[in-house]
Design a protein around this motif. Structure first.
Motif, PDB file in Angstrom:
ATOM      1  N   MET A 199       0.802  -1.214   0.000  1.00 59.92           N
ATOM      2  CA  MET A 199       0.000   0.000   0.000  1.00 59.92           C
ATOM      3  C   MET A 199       0.840   1.272   0.000  1.00 59.92           C
ATOM      4  SD  MET A 199      -3.068  -1.112  -0.155  1.00 59.92           S
ATOM      5  CE  MET A 199      -3.981   0.352   0.232  1.00 59.92           C
ATOM      6  N   ASP A 200       2.085   1.186   0.436  1.00 58.01           N
ATOM      7  CA  ASP A 200       2.940   2.375   0.496  1.00 58.01           C
ATOM      8  C   ASP A 200       3.679   2.622  -0.812  1.00 58.01           C
ATOM      9  OD1 ASP A 200       2.193   2.812   3.085  1.00 58.01           O
ATOM     10  OD2 ASP A 200       3.850   1.643   3.942  1.00 58.01           O
ATOM     11  N   TYR A 201       3.516   1.723  -1.792  1.00 54.73           N
ATOM     12  CA  TYR A 201       4.285   1.838  -3.031  1.00 54.73           C
ATOM     13  C   TYR A 201       3.836   3.035  -3.845  1.00 54.73           C
ATOM     14  CZ  TYR A 201       6.435   0.541  -7.449  1.00 54.73           C
ATOM     15  OH  TYR A 201       7.168   0.550  -8.592  1.00 54.73           O
ATOM     16  N   ASP A 202       2.568   3.308  -3.820  1.00 55.10           N
ATOM     17  CA  ASP A 202       2.026   4.373  -4.655  1.00 55.10           C
ATOM     18  C   ASP A 202       1.030   5.174  -3.831  1.00 55.10           C
ATOM     19  OD1 ASP A 202       0.378   5.810  -6.663  1.00 55.10           O
ATOM     20  OD2 ASP A 202       1.589   4.683  -8.095  1.00 55.10           O
ATOM     21  N   LEU A 203       1.101   6.493  -3.929  1.00 54.18           N
ATOM     22  CA  LEU A 203       0.194   7.366  -3.192  1.00 54.18           C
ATOM     23  C   LEU A 203      -1.256   7.091  -3.551  1.00 54.18           C
ATOM     24  CD1 LEU A 203      -0.154   9.753  -1.243  1.00 54.18           C
ATOM     25  CD2 LEU A 203       0.100  11.287  -3.212  1.00 54.18           C
ATOM     26  N   ASP A 204      -1.495   6.671  -4.788  1.00 48.56           N
ATOM     27  CA  ASP A 204      -2.860   6.397  -5.223  1.00 48.56           C
ATOM     28  C   ASP A 204      -3.485   5.241  -4.451  1.00 48.56           C
ATOM     29  OD1 ASP A 204      -2.638   8.428  -7.022  1.00 48.56           O
ATOM     30  OD2 ASP A 204      -2.430   7.150  -8.790  1.00 48.56           O
TER      31      ASP A 204
END
Length: 286
Positions: A199-204
């Motif tokens: 979940m932290d890989y992409d702000l989206d």
């Protein structure tokens, strides 16, 4: 050939007038399409302005050529020069601002994912502005493009495997679902539950919401989907625009020949003849 130029320029300008109607209609169509789904009004206004300008100029050139009105032909040539220059600038500008960026292929998916980091330049800066993006996202929401994604087979909603095989539009992929990298689990086209993704890989990933009024409208992937749509539309009409530019240049060259022909007629200069005067008349008479 020069005498023939007046008739030819009249015919070509009549055809150009008909073409200007088609260009104007295309701009209006793009405007309607932008209001309904794509929501980034970028291409339609230049086309509408060019269509109206061509309509006026072609009428002036047609009347000037048919009635040998030198003033109208002069107005036609001068205005056509600026139209050609503006059209050339528009083509180059549109190519530059839509040059970079495309969707990314995803494993075991038939649709593409879109990332704002793949884009750069003027258009990217526009969609990154909150004041500008709020209008675009509101337009996308009001178009109900996401709510129309639902598909049923014999009255049964499509499964995840069937959804993964669909070819989604850039806006559907970027705005109506979370990025694949987030690892959300499919429930239906616009309902996704948290899974085992990073979940932290992409702000989206943290921006996505199952609230049907939110979804991924605030995501960078949605912004990228809008930019991909603009690029797609521009590529569709780019060939037509280039052909039109070549046609305008040809018409302009013929218009110059017609203008010179009318000036020759006004000066009572016969075709293919020259006037010679002597500085001192001959004193020898026979």
């Amino acid at each position: 050939m020069i005498k023939f130029s007046n008739s030819l320029i009249g015919l070509i300008n009549f055809l150009t007038f008909l073409l200007s109607i088609a260009i104007l209609g295309g701009g209006i169509w793009l405007s309607t399409k932008a209001n309904n789904s794509d929501c980034l009004k970028f291409l339609q206004w230049p086309l509408i302005i060019i269509g109206v300008a061509l309509m006026v100029v072609s009428l002036a050139g047609f009347v000037g050529a048919c009635y040998r009105n030198t003033f109208l032909l002069w107005f036609y040539l001068l205005t056509m020069f600026f139209i050609i220059a503006a059209f050339l600038v528009f083509i180059v500008f549109a190519y530059v601002v839509t040059d970079k960026g495309s969707g990314r292929h995803v494993m075991n998916r038939n649709y593409l994912d879109y990332y704002l980091s793949d884009y750069s330049g003027w258009l990217k800066e526009r969609v990154q502005k909150d004041s500008y993006w709020s209008k675009i996202s509101s337009c996308i929401r009001d178009s109900h493009v996401c709510s129309k994604m639902g598909v049923e087979i014999n009255g049964v909603p499509e499964s995840a495997d069937m959804f993964y095989l669909r070819k989604l539009s850039p806006i559907q992929s970027g705005c109506c679902k979370p990025p694949t990298v987030c690892g959300y689990v499919y429930e239906n086209e616009t309902m996704w539950n948290q899974g085992g993704g990073t979940m932290d890989y992409d702000l989206d990933c943290s921006t996505w919401s199952n609230d049907q009024s939110q979804l991924c409208y605030a995501c960078n992937s949605c912004r990228a989907g809008v930019l991909a749509t603009v690029k797609k539309h521009w590529r569709k009409i780019s060939i037509v625009n280039i052909v039109l530019l070549v046609l305008l240049v040809i018409v302009y060259i013929i218009g110059i020949a017609a203008f010179r022909n009318n000036k020759r007629i006004e000066n009572d200069e016969p075709y293919s003849s020259t006037r010679m005067t002597k500085s001192q008349p001959s004193r020898i008479h026979f």
